[in-house]
Design a protein around this motif. Structure first.
Motif, PDB file in Angstrom:
ATOM      1  N   LEU A  16      37.920  47.340  68.767  1.00 58.22           N
ATOM      2  CA  LEU A  16      36.595  47.256  68.089  1.00 58.22           C
ATOM      3  C   LEU A  16      35.833  46.084  68.675  1.00 58.22           C
ATOM      4  O   LEU A  16      34.448  46.256  68.770  1.00 58.22           O
ATOM      5  N   LYS A  17      36.315  45.089  69.476  1.00 60.61           N
ATOM      6  CA  LYS A  17      35.487  44.184  70.147  1.00 60.61           C
ATOM      7  C   LYS A  17      34.834  44.773  71.258  1.00 60.61           C
ATOM      8  O   LYS A  17      33.560  44.404  71.372  1.00 60.61           O
ATOM      9  N   GLU A  18      35.180  45.839  71.931  1.00 63.81           N
ATOM     10  CA  GLU A  18      34.382  46.448  73.090  1.00 63.81           C
ATOM     11  C   GLU A  18      33.353  47.074  72.398  1.00 63.81           C
ATOM     12  O   GLU A  18      32.214  47.176  72.664  1.00 63.81           O
ATOM     13  N   ILE A  19      33.501  47.911  71.101  1.00 64.79           N
ATOM     14  CA  ILE A  19      32.323  48.488  70.339  1.00 64.79           C
ATOM     15  C   ILE A  19      31.314  47.443  70.092  1.00 64.79           C
ATOM     16  O   ILE A  19      30.176  47.592  70.399  1.00 64.79           O
ATOM     17  N   LEU A  20      31.650  46.154  69.717  1.00 65.93           N
ATOM     18  CA  LEU A  20      30.669  45.173  69.031  1.00 65.93           C
ATOM     19  C   LEU A  20      29.791  44.681  70.366  1.00 65.93           C
ATOM     20  O   LEU A  20      28.776  44.274  70.400  1.00 65.93           O
ATOM     21  N   ASN A  21      30.600  44.472  71.471  1.00 64.81           N
ATOM     22  CA  ASN A  21      30.288  44.064  72.765  1.00 64.81           C
ATOM     23  C   ASN A  21      28.878  45.226  73.188  1.00 64.81           C
ATOM     24  O   ASN A  21      27.882  44.498  73.673  1.00 64.81           O
ATOM     25  N   GLN A  22      29.250  46.248  72.967  1.00 70.69           N
ATOM     26  CA  GLN A  22      28.219  47.252  73.629  1.00 70.69           C
ATOM     27  C   GLN A  22      26.851  47.041  72.897  1.00 70.69           C
ATOM     28  O   GLN A  22      25.971  47.442  73.183  1.00 70.69           O
ATOM     29  N   ASP A  68      21.909  44.002  63.133  1.00 67.65           N
ATOM     30  CA  ASP A  68      20.539  44.342  62.885  1.00 67.65           C
ATOM     31  C   ASP A  68      20.724  45.684  62.416  1.00 67.65           C
ATOM     32  O   ASP A  68      21.563  46.725  62.413  1.00 67.65           O
ATOM     33  N   GLU A  69      19.973  45.952  61.031  1.00 70.07           N
ATOM     34  CA  GLU A  69      19.890  47.181  60.190  1.00 70.07           C
ATOM     35  C   GLU A  69      19.789  48.435  61.147  1.00 70.07           C
ATOM     36  O   GLU A  69      20.529  49.305  60.725  1.00 70.07           O
ATOM     37  N   ASP A  70      18.970  48.617  62.252  1.00 65.86           N
ATOM     38  CA  ASP A  70      18.759  49.426  63.168  1.00 65.86           C
ATOM     39  C   ASP A  70      19.949  50.093  63.577  1.00 65.86           C
ATOM     40  O   ASP A  70      20.199  51.165  64.187  1.00 65.86           O
ATOM     41  N   ASP A  71      21.008  49.168  63.954  1.00 61.91           N
ATOM     42  CA  ASP A  71      22.377  49.444  64.640  1.00 61.91           C
ATOM     43  C   ASP A  71      23.447  49.936  63.845  1.00 61.91           C
ATOM     44  O   ASP A  71      24.359  50.482  64.400  1.00 61.91           O
ATOM     45  N   VAL A  72      23.257  49.932  62.478  1.00 62.95           N
ATOM     46  CA  VAL A  72      24.431  50.285  61.724  1.00 62.95           C
ATOM     47  C   VAL A  72      24.755  51.520  61.859  1.00 62.95           C
ATOM     48  O   VAL A  72      26.169  51.561  62.029  1.00 62.95           O
ATOM     49  N   GLU A  73      24.041  52.596  61.803  1.00 66.09           N
ATOM     50  CA  GLU A  73      24.729  53.948  61.946  1.00 66.09           C
ATOM     51  C   GLU A  73      25.244  54.226  63.352  1.00 66.09           C
ATOM     52  O   GLU A  73      26.345  54.677  63.407  1.00 66.09           O
ATOM     53  N   LYS A  74      24.767  53.603  64.372  1.00 66.35           N
ATOM     54  CA  LYS A  74      25.189  53.636  65.801  1.00 66.35           C
ATOM     55  C   LYS A  74      26.786  53.058  65.485  1.00 66.35           C
ATOM     56  O   LYS A  74      27.452  53.502  66.542  1.00 66.35           O
ATOM     57  N   ILE A  75      26.720  52.049  65.243  1.00 66.54           N
ATOM     58  CA  ILE A  75      28.056  51.379  65.152  1.00 66.54           C
ATOM     59  C   ILE A  75      28.996  51.984  64.079  1.00 66.54           C
ATOM     60  O   ILE A  75      30.294  52.141  64.731  1.00 66.54           O
ATOM     61  N   LEU A  76      28.477  52.413  63.259  1.00 69.43           N
ATOM     62  CA  LEU A  76      29.652  53.238  62.333  1.00 69.43           C
ATOM     63  C   LEU A  76      30.026  54.480  63.000  1.00 69.43           C
ATOM     64  O   LEU A  76      31.230  54.805  62.869  1.00 69.43           O
ATOM     65  N   GLU A  77      29.229  55.168  63.940  1.00 65.03           N
ATOM     66  CA  GLU A  77      29.553  56.526  64.577  1.00 65.03           C
ATOM     67  C   GLU A  77      30.610  55.836  65.708  1.00 65.03           C
ATOM     68  O   GLU A  77      31.831  56.472  65.925  1.00 65.03           O
ATOM     69  N   ALA A  78      30.344  54.811  66.404  1.00 68.94           N
ATOM     70  CA  ALA A  78      31.223  54.399  67.616  1.00 68.94           C
ATOM     71  C   ALA A  78      32.635  54.026  66.966  1.00 68.94           C
ATOM     72  O   ALA A  78      33.639  54.386  67.645  1.00 68.94           O
ATOM     73  N   ILE A  79      32.722  53.339  65.668  1.00 67.42           N
ATOM     74  CA  ILE A  79      34.019  53.092  65.210  1.00 67.42           C
ATOM     75  C   ILE A  79      34.664  54.208  64.773  1.00 67.42           C
ATOM     76  O   ILE A  79      35.870  54.376  65.333  1.00 67.42           O
ATOM     77  N   TYR A  80      33.845  55.190  64.201  1.00 67.77           N
ATOM     78  CA  TYR A  80      34.560  56.294  63.944  1.00 67.77           C
ATOM     79  C   TYR A  80      35.044  57.408  64.981  1.00 67.77           C
ATOM     80  O   TYR A  80      36.129  57.986  65.018  1.00 67.77           O
ATOM     81  N   GLU A  81      34.565  57.295  66.165  1.00 72.29           N
ATOM     82  CA  GLU A  81      34.962  57.741  67.431  1.00 72.29           C
ATOM     83  C   GLU A  81      36.099  57.248  68.083  1.00 72.29           C
ATOM     84  O   GLU A  81      37.332  57.905  68.623  1.00 72.29           O
ATOM     85  N   LYS A  82      36.211  55.747  67.777  1.00 68.41           N
ATOM     86  CA  LYS A  82      37.099  55.137  68.788  1.00 68.41           C
ATOM     87  C   LYS A  82      38.432  54.397  67.924  1.00 68.41           C
ATOM     88  O   LYS A  82      39.421  54.388  68.557  1.00 68.41           O
ATOM     89  N   ILE A  83      38.056  54.255  66.779  1.00 68.85           N
ATOM     90  CA  ILE A  83      38.992  53.420  66.050  1.00 68.85           C
ATOM     91  C   ILE A  83      40.269  54.256  65.301  1.00 68.85           C
ATOM     92  O   ILE A  83      41.424  53.925  65.400  1.00 68.85           O
ATOM     93  N   PRO A  84      39.870  55.481  65.062  1.00 69.59           N
ATOM     94  CA  PRO A  84      41.018  56.034  64.094  1.00 69.59           C
ATOM     95  C   PRO A  84      42.324  56.565  65.054  1.00 69.59           C
ATOM     96  O   PRO A  84      42.006  56.983  66.243  1.00 69.59           O
ATOM     97  N   SER A  85      43.333  56.519  64.242  1.00 66.39           N
ATOM     98  CA  SER A  85      44.624  57.039  64.916  1.00 66.39           C
ATOM     99  C   SER A  85      44.981  58.367  64.211  1.00 66.39           C
ATOM    100  O   SER A  85      45.769  59.159  64.778  1.00 66.39           O
ATOM    101  N   GLY A  86      44.141  58.727  63.239  1.00 60.33           N
ATOM    102  CA  GLY A  86      44.579  60.114  62.477  1.00 60.33           C
ATOM    103  C   GLY A  86      45.420  59.959  61.422  1.00 60.33           C
ATOM    104  O   GLY A  86      46.086  60.864  60.954  1.00 60.33           O
ATOM    105  N   ARG A  87      46.012  58.720  61.151  1.00 65.40           N
ATOM    106  CA  ARG A  87      47.230  58.635  60.204  1.00 65.40           C
ATOM    107  C   ARG A  87      46.588  57.899  59.121  1.00 65.40           C
ATOM    108  O   ARG A  87      45.571  57.041  59.271  1.00 65.40           O
ATOM    109  N   VAL A  88      47.228  57.742  58.058  1.00 71.84           N
ATOM    110  CA  VAL A  88      46.942  57.016  56.854  1.00 71.84           C
ATOM    111  C   VAL A  88      46.821  55.666  57.096  1.00 71.84           C
ATOM    112  O   VAL A  88      47.725  55.078  57.726  1.00 71.84           O
TER     113      VAL A  88
END
Length: 114
Positions: A16-22, A68-88
């Motif tokens: 998550l820190k890497e994503i936010l740094n990007q 910034d409001e303009d970055d929200v969707e891109k940040i959410l996409e990056a989180i969805y791509e990198k953070i999930p483990s596929g488990r509950v």
């Protein structure tokens, strides 16, 4: 501006820190929290509505950031791509509006205060 409250597994904090740094997000508040979702902390419980007598609180990380409001969707996409483990129990992101922000030291307001 938007506030993101990102609840994740502790082992995913560095990702998550890497994503936010990007996205050049310079400030964040990170808390160690305990919680559970629909499964009440039981990773084997896959049926909603199943009666569970004990609630197991699972360690999580809560990261709060203003973006910034303009970055929200891109940040959410990056989180969805990198953070999930596929488990509950992978977590959630809550998105809330921020009306204003002020840097206490200088009195700067709005985007300048971020």
């Amino acid at each position: 501006m938007k506030k993101l409250e990102v609840i994740i597994r502790p082992e995913k904090l560095e990702d998550l820190k890497e994503i936010l740094n990007q996205f050049k997000i310079g400030g964040m508040t990170v808390l160690s929290v305990m919680g559970c979702g629909n499964q009440k902390g039981d990773a084997n419980n896959t049926l909603k509505g199943l009666k569970v007598r004990n609630i197991n609180l699972i360690p999580k990380i809560l990261c709060i950031v203003a973006v910034d409001e303009d970055d929200v969707e891109k940040i959410l996409e990056a989180i969805y791509e990198k953070i999930p483990s596929g488990r509950v129990g992978d977590g959630k992101v809550f998105v809330e509006p921020i009306d204003d922000v002020m840097r206490i030291r200088t009195g700067e307001r709005g985007k300048k205060a971020l």
